[in-house]
Design a protein around this motif. Sequence first.
Motif, PDB file in Angstrom:
ATOM      1  N   SER A  67       0.795  -1.276  -0.023  1.00 49.12           N
ATOM      2  CA  SER A  67      -0.071  -0.083   0.248  1.00 49.12           C
ATOM      3  C   SER A  67       0.777   1.129  -0.235  1.00 49.12           C
ATOM      4  CB  SER A  67      -0.991   0.073   1.282  1.00 49.12           C
ATOM      5  OG  SER A  67      -0.298  -0.230   2.364  1.00 49.12           O
ATOM      6  N   TRP A  68       2.109   1.223   0.517  1.00 48.16           N
ATOM      7  CA  TRP A  68       2.872   2.299   0.237  1.00 48.16           C
ATOM      8  C   TRP A  68       3.854   2.476  -0.978  1.00 48.16           C
ATOM      9  CZ3 TRP A  68       5.570   1.835   5.723  1.00 48.16           C
ATOM     10  CH2 TRP A  68       4.745   2.006   6.903  1.00 48.16           C
ATOM     11  N   LEU A  69       4.289   1.477  -1.691  1.00 53.48           N
ATOM     12  CA  LEU A  69       5.091   1.341  -2.650  1.00 53.48           C
ATOM     13  C   LEU A  69       4.460   1.398  -4.091  1.00 53.48           C
ATOM     14  CD1 LEU A  69       8.014   1.358  -2.085  1.00 53.48           C
ATOM     15  CD2 LEU A  69       8.256  -1.153  -3.094  1.00 53.48           C
ATOM     16  N   TRP A  70       5.077   1.782  -4.980  1.00 50.58           N
ATOM     17  CA  TRP A  70       4.229   1.496  -6.598  1.00 50.58           C
ATOM     18  C   TRP A  70       3.544   0.267  -6.672  1.00 50.58           C
ATOM     19  CZ3 TRP A  70       9.452   1.734  -6.077  1.00 50.58           C
ATOM     20  CH2 TRP A  70      10.294   0.426  -6.531  1.00 50.58           C
ATOM     21  N   PRO A  71       2.361   0.501  -6.863  1.00 53.65           N
ATOM     22  CA  PRO A  71       1.729  -0.819  -7.439  1.00 53.65           C
ATOM     23  C   PRO A  71       2.142  -1.695  -8.507  1.00 53.65           C
ATOM     24  CG  PRO A  71       0.509   1.055  -8.515  1.00 53.65           C
ATOM     25  CD  PRO A  71       1.684   1.514  -7.453  1.00 53.65           C
ATOM     26  N   PHE A 119       6.862   2.260 -16.296  1.00 48.63           N
ATOM     27  CA  PHE A 119       7.936   2.883 -16.202  1.00 48.63           C
ATOM     28  C   PHE A 119       8.477   3.169 -17.745  1.00 48.63           C
ATOM     29  CE2 PHE A 119       7.767   1.144 -12.203  1.00 48.63           C
ATOM     30  CZ  PHE A 119       8.277   2.232 -11.218  1.00 48.63           C
ATOM     31  N   PRO A 120       9.233   4.588 -17.820  1.00 52.85           N
ATOM     32  CA  PRO A 120       9.709   4.923 -19.044  1.00 52.85           C
ATOM     33  C   PRO A 120      10.386   3.883 -19.805  1.00 52.85           C
ATOM     34  CG  PRO A 120      10.319   6.283 -17.746  1.00 52.85           C
ATOM     35  CD  PRO A 120       9.577   5.642 -17.137  1.00 52.85           C
ATOM     36  N   SER A 121      11.400   3.032 -19.350  1.00 53.68           N
ATOM     37  CA  SER A 121      12.417   2.148 -19.885  1.00 53.68           C
ATOM     38  C   SER A 121      11.725   0.896 -20.358  1.00 53.68           C
ATOM     39  CB  SER A 121      13.290   1.772 -18.840  1.00 53.68           C
ATOM     40  OG  SER A 121      12.732   1.052 -17.598  1.00 53.68           O
ATOM     41  N   GLY A 122      10.297   0.591 -20.044  1.00 53.83           N
ATOM     42  CA  GLY A 122       9.634  -0.674 -20.077  1.00 53.83           C
ATOM     43  C   GLY A 122       9.749  -1.649 -19.422  1.00 53.83           C
ATOM     44  N   THR A 123      10.611  -1.308 -18.039  1.00 50.80           N
ATOM     45  CA  THR A 123      10.719  -2.137 -16.962  1.00 50.80           C
ATOM     46  C   THR A 123       9.538  -2.201 -16.356  1.00 50.80           C
ATOM     47  OG1 THR A 123      12.989  -1.550 -16.735  1.00 50.80           O
ATOM     48  CG2 THR A 123      12.036  -2.542 -15.082  1.00 50.80           C
ATOM     49  N   THR A 124       8.964  -3.661 -16.176  1.00 56.83           N
ATOM     50  CA  THR A 124       7.613  -3.735 -15.458  1.00 56.83           C
ATOM     51  C   THR A 124       7.883  -3.400 -13.762  1.00 56.83           C
ATOM     52  OG1 THR A 124       8.117  -5.968 -14.661  1.00 56.83           O
ATOM     53  CG2 THR A 124       7.106  -5.803 -16.976  1.00 56.83           C
ATOM     54  N   ALA A 125       6.802  -3.012 -13.364  1.00 63.08           N
ATOM     55  CA  ALA A 125       6.471  -2.669 -11.806  1.00 63.08           C
ATOM     56  C   ALA A 125       7.146  -3.838 -11.012  1.00 63.08           C
ATOM     57  CB  ALA A 125       5.381  -2.175 -11.450  1.00 63.08           C
ATOM     58  N   GLU A 126       6.970  -4.969 -11.267  1.00 63.69           N
ATOM     59  CA  GLU A 126       7.389  -6.143 -10.639  1.00 63.69           C
ATOM     60  C   GLU A 126       9.045  -6.262 -10.759  1.00 63.69           C
ATOM     61  OE1 GLU A 126       7.351 -11.036 -11.023  1.00 63.69           O
ATOM     62  OE2 GLU A 126       5.937  -9.817 -12.404  1.00 63.69           O
ATOM     63  N   MET A 148      10.977  -3.683 -11.220  1.00 64.16           N
ATOM     64  CA  MET A 148      11.263  -2.528 -10.468  1.00 64.16           C
ATOM     65  C   MET A 148      11.537  -2.883  -9.001  1.00 64.16           C
ATOM     66  SD  MET A 148      12.953   0.112 -11.651  1.00 64.16           S
ATOM     67  CE  MET A 148      12.131   0.570 -13.067  1.00 64.16           C
ATOM     68  N   ARG A 149      10.230  -3.565  -8.735  1.00 61.75           N
ATOM     69  CA  ARG A 149      10.469  -3.638  -7.140  1.00 61.75           C
ATOM     70  C   ARG A 149      11.677  -4.593  -6.853  1.00 61.75           C
ATOM     71  NH1 ARG A 149       5.045  -4.218  -3.462  1.00 61.75           N
ATOM     72  NH2 ARG A 149       6.182  -4.864  -1.395  1.00 61.75           N
ATOM     73  N   GLN A 150      11.712  -5.559  -7.540  1.00 63.48           N
ATOM     74  CA  GLN A 150      12.807  -6.724  -7.127  1.00 63.48           C
ATOM     75  C   GLN A 150      14.226  -6.120  -7.254  1.00 63.48           C
ATOM     76  OE1 GLN A 150      10.852  -8.736  -5.527  1.00 63.48           O
ATOM     77  NE2 GLN A 150      11.352 -10.804  -6.525  1.00 63.48           N
ATOM     78  N   VAL A 151      14.289  -5.168  -7.987  1.00 62.16           N
ATOM     79  CA  VAL A 151      15.907  -4.677  -8.168  1.00 62.16           C
ATOM     80  C   VAL A 151      16.135  -3.197  -7.651  1.00 62.16           C
ATOM     81  CG1 VAL A 151      16.473  -6.341 -10.360  1.00 62.16           C
ATOM     82  CG2 VAL A 151      15.386  -3.843 -10.571  1.00 62.16           C
TER      83      VAL A 151
END
Length: 713
Positions: free
Chosen positions: A366-370, A375-382, A384-387
């Motif tokens: 509930s705090w971090l991006w869902p 993201f503009p690079s095309g990196t998925t939110a999932e 991005m969260r892992q790295v």
Amino acid sequence: MKFFNLLLILTLLIGNTFAQQADWQQEAPGVWKITVGEAQELTLLKAAGITPNTTALEKLSKVDFPLDKSKIKMEVIDGKTYLRFPLRKGEELFGLGLNFQTHNQRGRIMTLHVDHYGGRDNGRTHAPVPFYVSSEGYGVLIDAARYIKVYAGTSIRVDADDPPVLYDRNTDKQWKAQPYSDAVDILVPANGVDVYVFGGQSMLEVVQRYNLYNGGGYLPPKWGLGFTQRVPTLYSDKDILKEAEEFEAHNFPLDFIGVEPGWHSMAYPCTFEWDQTRFPDPQGFIKTLSNKGIRANLWLNPYVSPVAGLYPKIKPFSGSHTVWNGIVPDFTLPEAKALFKDHFKKNHINIGVSGYKIDEVDGFDSWLWPDVATFPSGTTAEEMRQVYGSIFQKMTGDWYREVNQRTYGLVRASNAGTSSLPYVIYNDYYSHKDFITALINSSFIGVLWTPEVRASKTSEEWLRRMQSVCFSPMAMLNAWADGTKPWSFPDVEDQVREVAHLRMRLLPYLYTAFARYQSEGIPPFRAMQLVDGFSVRSEKLAGELDGSENPYASYSTKEVRYQYMMGDAILVAPMFAGEKTREVVLPKGKWYDFYTGKLVGETEVITIQPGLDKIPLFVKEGGIIPMISKRNQMPKTDEILPLEIRHYGTAESNSILYDDDGVTFDHEKGEHSWTTISIVKKGKTFKGTLKIDNKDAFNYEKKVNWKFMTPTD
């Protein structure tokens, strides 16, 4: 019928991608890799920017591929990768993330997902590293920046090679709700993945290979191994300088101060700009601290406030969703990295800031991006969260490398490949016992974890917690919320000061342990399972069920817990509030009390009653412990220190002592020393000698105070 068979074959060929066992490639000595399906653009190791230490890897023992390739199954079905690795009876698995309550992970189901730790070892944690090491002498890494589902010896296939025994629950007490499984099943939600296998003659050698493949462990600056106090959130420069004076007045060690969110002109989200009311002269403040021998470490989270000078510049390179109304920079883009670098070097590093505490890069959901964020690079939110935590560690670490200054900081999220990065993981969880379990588990997965002290209900608890932090990767008191001081419990102030001074005295020993982490991949703090001669395995606890118990609950596991090694020779056995006695499992050989040199046992389980004043420490037969005299700050580069070397036991032995300037990366250019310490027996007495390979980088007096702790009579 022929048409149907042809259609079935075509469907399998199109929908499934199988990895051929011949596709395993040797990447380095004892390290093999295979790519299943499509190679992924972003992986955990790519995010961490690893550079394998092949020279060190070549020095380890020669090993063959450690698993039966024919029993490893890999395929891609409908855009997901399915992996299966064999298990033997009695085999134990360690790792699979920074776990706080369990060691042996066999029999667990986990979803490896960067998050705050929520009180359960279910895979959601600060460092969900998808690497496990087996008691059979191998390790497996799944290099995927995804939420990975692991069935660590829980799933049972119809065509299992070693199926479980069939029991009748009605008549057989051996019936279990979780039957025996002969495999690890892993599901990666991606159409491809890189898989690594690491071999070794022991579990420790497997961990060494993993760490060295990631570049080796990080060697902190000497000041980073001193004591740190994190001050209350809204402290001003005057408050912090007064705090430093109080430490001096109480004769208490202090090497760096953690400056919490109030240094920003706005925090949550952040501006990364100094608040002019609390810090009107940041450069002068940093210089005044430096003149006292104290460094400054700045708290931050990466989310940029709309009022920050950085905001309009970095907004085009940020994600679709905010965190606390701040934009989330896409640090997979070089433009975002460059903007942060320029701002941070100008406002922080160039004026003498020594490092960072990177907060809130882990969770909660509930705090971090869902996961629907883009993201503009095309990196998925999932991904991005892992790295995200790993990328931020690498990025900031590189900034300090560019100015030839080592740093040492704190981070809330990490992952595979980060052993060579200058950060220690911490969190807001506060179970003392679970802190020690996490410290032990960190040694399996190539990260550093530190407990911290924030508050205590009693002076006994306070002292026990302080004893533990002084035997961890970072000795830290975190007073951001309440202004707690090391002397907040006056009746144990002397004992707290004593253990803090003991940590300072152990600098030569501890610094050498970290140097071996860098050069050999050996964790400076490590689990007993990684100790030669430690053969105790976990025990499954069974028992008679009664009507009040859940017959479908997993059987609990009795493990050797709450003891660990610091370096090669010292066994640490922390005590917890309310305890008067505890058991200690002694590995093979004789072991001696650190403080007295008295023999305490040999290859056995002992029960100790140590009292409150000291943390129990034991030294193995022939153990050599180099120490310095009591001091309140780590040495400056030009200091020459008196050296005391202790020897324990009745055996001749050898050890090594590492040294360098303690602050720069010049040690990577050969400006360091490795000294061989030799203890030989002359009649009934011992004699010690030093063989120094580079006297210019040896910052100790040549005349040593030899202290032979164990009587030979």
